[in-house]
Design a protein around this motif. Sequence first.
Motif, short mmCIF file in Angstrom:
data_model
loop_
_atom_site.label_atom_id
_atom_site.label_comp_id
_atom_site.label_asym_id
_atom_site.label_seq_id
_atom_site.Cartn_x
_atom_site.Cartn_y
_atom_site.Cartn_z
N VAL A 178 -1.24 18.05 -1.58
CA VAL A 178 -2.22 17.53 -2.33
C VAL A 178 -3.34 17.27 -1.51
CG1 VAL A 178 -2.89 15.35 -3.50
CG2 VAL A 178 -0.78 16.02 -3.96
N ASP A 179 -4.59 17.58 -1.82
CA ASP A 179 -5.58 17.51 -0.65
C ASP A 179 -5.96 15.97 -0.60
OD1 ASP A 179 -5.97 20.15 -0.34
OD2 ASP A 179 -7.43 20.42 -2.44
N VAL A 180 -6.43 15.61 0.77
CA VAL A 180 -6.78 14.40 1.03
C VAL A 180 -8.13 14.29 1.66
CG1 VAL A 180 -6.06 12.08 2.13
CG2 VAL A 180 -4.26 13.65 1.11
N GLU A 181 -9.11 13.21 1.39
CA GLU A 181 -10.11 13.01 2.23
C GLU A 181 -9.63 11.61 2.80
OE1 GLU A 181 -13.75 13.58 0.02
OE2 GLU A 181 -13.20 15.69 -0.55
N THR A 182 -10.03 11.25 3.85
CA THR A 182 -9.91 10.00 4.64
C THR A 182 -11.20 9.23 5.16
OG1 THR A 182 -9.52 10.71 6.64
CG2 THR A 182 -7.51 10.61 5.20
N ASN A 183 -11.19 7.82 5.12
CA ASN A 183 -12.31 7.33 5.53
C ASN A 183 -11.93 5.90 6.10
OD1 ASN A 183 -15.00 8.49 4.78
ND2 ASN A 183 -14.06 8.77 2.89
N ALA A 228 0.87 -1.06 -0.01
CA ALA A 228 -0.04 -0.04 -0.07
C ALA A 228 0.95 1.14 0.03
CB ALA A 228 -0.85 -0.11 1.13
N THR A 229 2.02 1.06 0.75
CA THR A 229 2.83 2.25 0.91
C THR A 229 3.59 2.63 -0.72
OG1 THR A 229 3.42 1.80 3.29
CG2 THR A 229 5.04 3.12 1.65
N ALA A 230 3.77 1.53 -1.38
CA ALA A 230 4.12 1.65 -2.80
C ALA A 230 3.33 2.38 -3.58
CB ALA A 230 4.68 0.43 -3.47
N ALA A 231 2.03 2.07 -3.56
CA ALA A 231 0.67 2.67 -4.15
C ALA A 231 0.62 3.89 -3.79
CB ALA A 231 -0.47 1.88 -4.00
N ILE A 232 0.69 4.37 -2.77
CA ILE A 232 0.60 5.86 -2.03
C ILE A 232 1.50 6.84 -2.82
CG2 ILE A 232 0.98 7.25 0.11
CD1 ILE A 232 0.05 5.00 1.58
N GLU A 233 2.62 6.41 -3.03
CA GLU A 233 3.65 7.01 -3.78
C GLU A 233 3.34 7.50 -5.08
OE1 GLU A 233 7.70 5.32 -3.42
OE2 GLU A 233 7.51 4.92 -1.39
N HIS A 234 2.76 6.48 -5.76
CA HIS A 234 2.42 6.81 -7.24
C HIS A 234 0.96 7.68 -7.03
CE1 HIS A 234 4.95 3.93 -9.46
NE2 HIS A 234 5.09 3.31 -8.53
N ALA A 235 0.13 7.42 -6.42
CA ALA A 235 -1.13 8.08 -6.10
C ALA A 235 -0.77 9.46 -5.83
CB ALA A 235 -1.79 7.59 -5.07
N TYR A 290 -2.00 15.94 -11.55
CA TYR A 290 -3.47 16.39 -12.28
C TYR A 290 -4.19 17.26 -11.31
CZ TYR A 290 -2.22 12.98 -15.79
OH TYR A 290 -2.03 12.20 -16.69
N ASP A 291 -3.51 17.66 -10.26
CA ASP A 291 -4.39 18.39 -9.23
C ASP A 291 -5.63 18.05 -8.81
OD1 ASP A 291 -4.46 20.93 -7.71
OD2 ASP A 291 -5.67 22.05 -9.06
N ALA A 292 -5.34 16.63 -8.30
CA ALA A 292 -6.49 15.68 -8.11
C ALA A 292 -6.59 15.64 -6.60
CB ALA A 292 -6.37 14.61 -8.71
N THR A 293 -7.58 15.38 -6.16
CA THR A 293 -7.86 14.79 -4.51
C THR A 293 -7.49 13.51 -4.50
OG1 THR A 293 -9.37 16.76 -4.43
CG2 THR A 293 -9.58 15.08 -2.72
N ILE A 294 -6.99 13.06 -3.41
CA ILE A 294 -6.74 11.51 -2.98
C ILE A 294 -7.67 11.30 -1.97
CG2 ILE A 294 -5.26 9.99 -1.81
CD1 ILE A 294 -3.08 11.26 -3.28
N HIS A 295 -8.53 10.21 -2.14
CA HIS A 295 -9.56 9.62 -1.18
C HIS A 295 -8.64 8.43 -0.60
CE1 HIS A 295 -12.92 11.82 -2.78
NE2 HIS A 295 -12.16 12.02 -3.87
N ALA A 296 -8.40 8.35 0.76
CA ALA A 296 -7.60 7.32 1.20
C ALA A 296 -8.62 6.68 2.07
CB ALA A 296 -6.66 7.83 2.16
N LEU A 297 -8.80 5.41 1.71
CA LEU A 297 -9.85 4.31 2.36
C LEU A 297 -9.07 2.96 3.04
CD1 LEU A 297 -12.76 3.75 2.38
CD2 LEU A 297 -12.55 2.51 0.50
N THR A 310 -2.24 10.97 4.28
CA THR A 310 -2.44 12.39 4.48
C THR A 310 -0.86 13.11 4.32
OG1 THR A 310 -4.22 11.96 5.55
CG2 THR A 310 -3.24 14.28 6.04
N ASP A 311 0.08 12.38 5.39
CA ASP A 311 1.45 12.92 5.35
C ASP A 311 2.00 13.01 4.17
OD1 ASP A 311 0.69 13.15 8.32
OD2 ASP A 311 1.94 11.27 8.79
N ALA A 312 1.95 11.73 3.22
CA ALA A 312 2.64 11.98 1.97
C ALA A 312 1.88 12.72 1.35
CB ALA A 312 2.43 10.42 1.53
N ALA A 313 0.82 13.32 1.32
CA ALA A 313 0.21 13.95 0.44
C ALA A 313 0.33 15.47 0.60
CB ALA A 313 -1.09 13.69 0.43
#
Length: 151
Positions: free
Chosen positions: A78-83, A15-22, A29-36, A70-73
């Motif tokens: 980068v904006d993050v929403e968490t759930n 998951a950490t590897a995926a976070i870096e790419h995300a 792309y100036d996108a929002t990340i949704h961490a779930l 959230t910390d990586a973003a």
Amino acid sequence: MYDDILVPTDGSPAATAAIEHAVDLAKTYDATIHALYVVDASAFSSIEAGSELVIDALEEEGQRAVEEVTDAAAEVGVDVETNVVSGTAYRRILDHIDSENVDLVVMGTHGRSGVERFLLGSVTERVVRTADVPVLTIRHQDEEEQAAEAE
């Protein structure tokens, strides 16, 4: 191209590897990340005594996992929403894709194969097969695989 990127996390190295790419894609792309994080309590449903303690511990683990996103973003603005939610992991991921109008899913894969994958199942595989949006999978390599590749 992407406005909302979903990163399902379980706090694992994959998951950490995926976070870096995300995070990199979200910045581009100036996108929002949704961490779930999905607490799959079904595995503990047969435990009568102490099941609440187990679920509480899993929810705390989930909070730590989404905080990692959230910390990586935050490092790159980068904006993050968490759930942190409960349920069957792949179903809750698919629900989140629909409810949040996610454009892309970035998730790690543990690279299991054969009997191990059959016995454990694969959340990533189910999401890849059933999601209506692109799913970018990031395969985590353990130290042995990295060493073998370097030879």
